[in-house]
Design a protein around this motif. Structure first.
Motif, PDB file in Angstrom:
ATOM      1  N   THR A  96      49.323  41.464  34.968  1.00 23.89           N
ATOM      2  CA  THR A  96      48.691  40.519  35.893  1.00 23.89           C
ATOM      3  C   THR A  96      49.005  39.081  35.515  1.00 23.89           C
ATOM      4  O   THR A  96      49.327  38.249  36.376  1.00 23.89           O
ATOM      5  CB  THR A  96      47.177  40.740  35.919  1.00 23.89           C
ATOM      6  N   GLY A  97      48.915  38.771  34.231  1.00 26.14           N
ATOM      7  CA  GLY A  97      49.193  37.409  33.796  1.00 26.14           C
ATOM      8  C   GLY A  97      50.624  36.987  34.042  1.00 26.14           C
ATOM      9  O   GLY A  97      50.888  35.842  34.456  1.00 26.14           O
TER      10      GLY A  97
ATOM     11  N   ALA B  43      50.510  33.214  30.915  1.00 24.29           N
ATOM     12  CA  ALA B  43      49.872  34.539  30.932  1.00 24.29           C
ATOM     13  C   ALA B  43      48.998  34.802  29.720  1.00 24.29           C
ATOM     14  O   ALA B  43      48.199  35.745  29.734  1.00 24.29           O
ATOM     15  CB  ALA B  43      50.942  35.624  31.024  1.00 24.29           C
TER      16      ALA B  43
ATOM     17  N   GLY C 220      53.269  46.200  29.683  1.00 23.02           N
ATOM     18  CA  GLY C 220      52.917  45.234  30.718  1.00 23.02           C
ATOM     19  C   GLY C 220      54.078  44.326  31.077  1.00 23.02           C
ATOM     20  O   GLY C 220      54.287  43.996  32.254  1.00 23.02           O
TER      21      GLY C 220
ATOM     22  N   LEU D 255      47.290  46.128  31.872  1.00 24.98           N
ATOM     23  CA  LEU D 255      46.897  45.518  33.137  1.00 24.98           C
ATOM     24  C   LEU D 255      46.809  44.005  33.037  1.00 24.98           C
ATOM     25  O   LEU D 255      47.302  43.283  33.915  1.00 24.98           O
ATOM     26  CB  LEU D 255      45.557  46.102  33.589  1.00 24.98           C
ATOM     27  N   SER D 256      46.205  43.502  31.969  1.00 27.05           N
ATOM     28  CA  SER D 256      46.077  42.052  31.823  1.00 27.05           C
ATOM     29  C   SER D 256      47.431  41.394  31.601  1.00 27.05           C
ATOM     30  O   SER D 256      47.686  40.295  32.118  1.00 27.05           O
ATOM     31  CB  SER D 256      45.138  41.725  30.661  1.00 27.05           C
TER      32      SER D 256
ATOM     33  N   GLU E  92      57.280  49.259  38.022  1.00 22.22           N
ATOM     34  CA  GLU E  92      55.844  49.267  38.301  1.00 22.22           C
ATOM     35  C   GLU E  92      55.476  50.382  39.264  1.00 22.22           C
ATOM     36  O   GLU E  92      54.492  51.098  39.057  1.00 22.22           O
ATOM     37  CB  GLU E  92      55.427  47.917  38.869  1.00 22.22           C
TER      38      GLU E  92
ATOM     39  N   GLN F  79      45.200  35.334  30.150  1.00 23.19           N
ATOM     40  CA  GLN F  79      44.900  36.617  30.781  1.00 23.19           C
ATOM     41  C   GLN F  79      45.138  37.769  29.809  1.00 23.19           C
ATOM     42  O   GLN F  79      44.382  38.746  29.797  1.00 23.19           O
ATOM     43  CB  GLN F  79      45.775  36.794  32.024  1.00 23.19           C
TER      44      GLN F  79
ATOM     45  N   ALA G 256      55.866  44.010  34.732  1.00 19.69           N
ATOM     46  CA  ALA G 256      55.986  42.720  35.398  1.00 19.69           C
ATOM     47  C   ALA G 256      57.428  42.344  35.671  1.00 19.69           C
ATOM     48  O   ALA G 256      57.708  41.582  36.604  1.00 19.69           O
ATOM     49  CB  ALA G 256      55.318  41.636  34.544  1.00 19.69           C
TER      50      ALA G 256
ATOM     51  N   THR H  71      52.653  38.110  36.339  1.00 23.80           N
ATOM     52  CA  THR H  71      53.012  38.096  37.766  1.00 23.80           C
ATOM     53  C   THR H  71      52.183  37.103  38.571  1.00 23.80           C
ATOM     54  O   THR H  71      52.314  37.051  39.793  1.00 23.80           O
ATOM     55  CB  THR H  71      52.842  39.497  38.370  1.00 23.80           C
ATOM     56  N   THR H  72      51.338  36.326  37.909  1.00 22.73           N
ATOM     57  CA  THR H  72      50.523  35.327  38.610  1.00 22.73           C
ATOM     58  C   THR H  72      50.743  33.944  38.010  1.00 22.73           C
ATOM     59  O   THR H  72      49.795  33.179  37.824  1.00 22.73           O
ATOM     60  CB  THR H  72      49.031  35.698  38.546  1.00 22.73           C
TER      61      THR H  72
END
Length: 282
Positions: A167-168, A199, A106, A163-164, A116, A202, A110, A170-171
């Motif tokens: 996502t964490g 992150a 992950g 995925l988590s 990705e 998440q 990221a 990149t947000t």
């Protein structure tokens, strides 16, 4: 009226200290945290008994009543409890390996949009394949023992963790990212001080999703392994028509999953003490 009383009465609520307006929090374990799960368990067992013994809607050969499953569990505890230890060990070990690999993958996704775009479709494709399809191939590919169990746990667990994590990372909240840039923080400083802490909530969501999947993967892997865990015992007892003991093994798997999930939740609260203080309660 004294001066202090007049001052307190005339002070706006926004200017009062936090100790004056804060509601004290209760410490310790709330009764509802224990009572409600216990009540849910009682209701579930009652419905189970009603369906099997009360109304006789299901034949005992398909779903034995709870009292028969309990008798089988106590009667075969010398077999099922060691099997529980084997399954729990495989579940935890596979989950840890999946967590390490999933977080690293992950982070790689990221860190680079090109990475990705190259590997995200492959990860989705692997996750989309029913894992039970890999079962007969695992023995041929990796042999007997613990390897097919760990591989099955990894296949089921890694995707939600990847995925988590991606996502964490990149947000990250925009205000925190702007703050890091304004302080001229390096990439590593920004990652260690801002992006990774932001992150972590998440990431723990992905870990909590993966934990029950680890138990499922361990049991499926034991179907194709010589490790005498609970999955192996389910096949053995079901093969001789002892469905009550097979269901007793299933009950142990469920209890093991609950305990492991609760342990992970405790780790989350200890590792992220600021989350509960900075988020609204439900």
């Amino acid at each position: 009226m004294t001066e202090s009383t007049r001052t307190r009465a005339g002070t706006p609520a926004a200017d009062r200290t936090a100790s004056e307006v804060a509601v004290p929090r209760r410490g310790g374990v709330r009764p509802a945290a224990v009572g409600l799960p216990a009540l849910g368990l009682v209701i579930a067992v009652s419905v189970w008994w009603l369906v099997t013994s009360g109304l006789h809607l299901v034949h005992p050969a398909s779903l034995p009543p709870p009292q028969l499953v309990w008798a089988s569990l106590t009667g075969t505890s010398q077999v099922l409890l060691p099997a529980l230890g084997i399954t729990a060990g495989m579940t935890v070990l596979g989950f840890l390996l999946s967590s390490i690999a999933g977080v690293l993958i992950g982070m790689a996704l990221a860190a680079s949009r090109r990475v990705e775009r190259m590997f995200a479709p492959l990860l989705v494709a692997v996750n989309a394949v029913p894992k039970i399809a890999f079962g007969p191939l695992l023995v041929v590919s990796v042999g007997w023992g613990a390897k097919p169990i760990l591989v099955m746990v990894f296949l089921l667990c890694f995707f939600p963790i990847v995925l988590s994590t991606a996502t964490g990372l990149t947000t990250t909240p925009a205000d925190l990212a702007d703050l890091a840039r304004s302080l001229n923080a390096s990439w590593w400083q920004s990652f260690r001080k801002v992006r990774l802490p932001a992150a972590l909530p998440q990431i723990f969501v992905g870990l909590k999703v993966a934990m029950p999947l680890a138990a499922i993967g361990a049991v499926i892997g034991e179907f194709y392994s010589d490790k005498p865990g609970l999955g192996y015992q389910i096949l053995q007892y079901n093969g001789v028509g002892d469905t009550a003991t097979a269901w007793a093994a299933i009950v142990l798997i469920a209890l093991m999953s609950i305990l492991l999930y609760a342990a992970l939740s405790v780790v989350e609260r200890l590792a992220l003490p600021w989350v509960k203080a900075t988020t609204s309660a439900r």
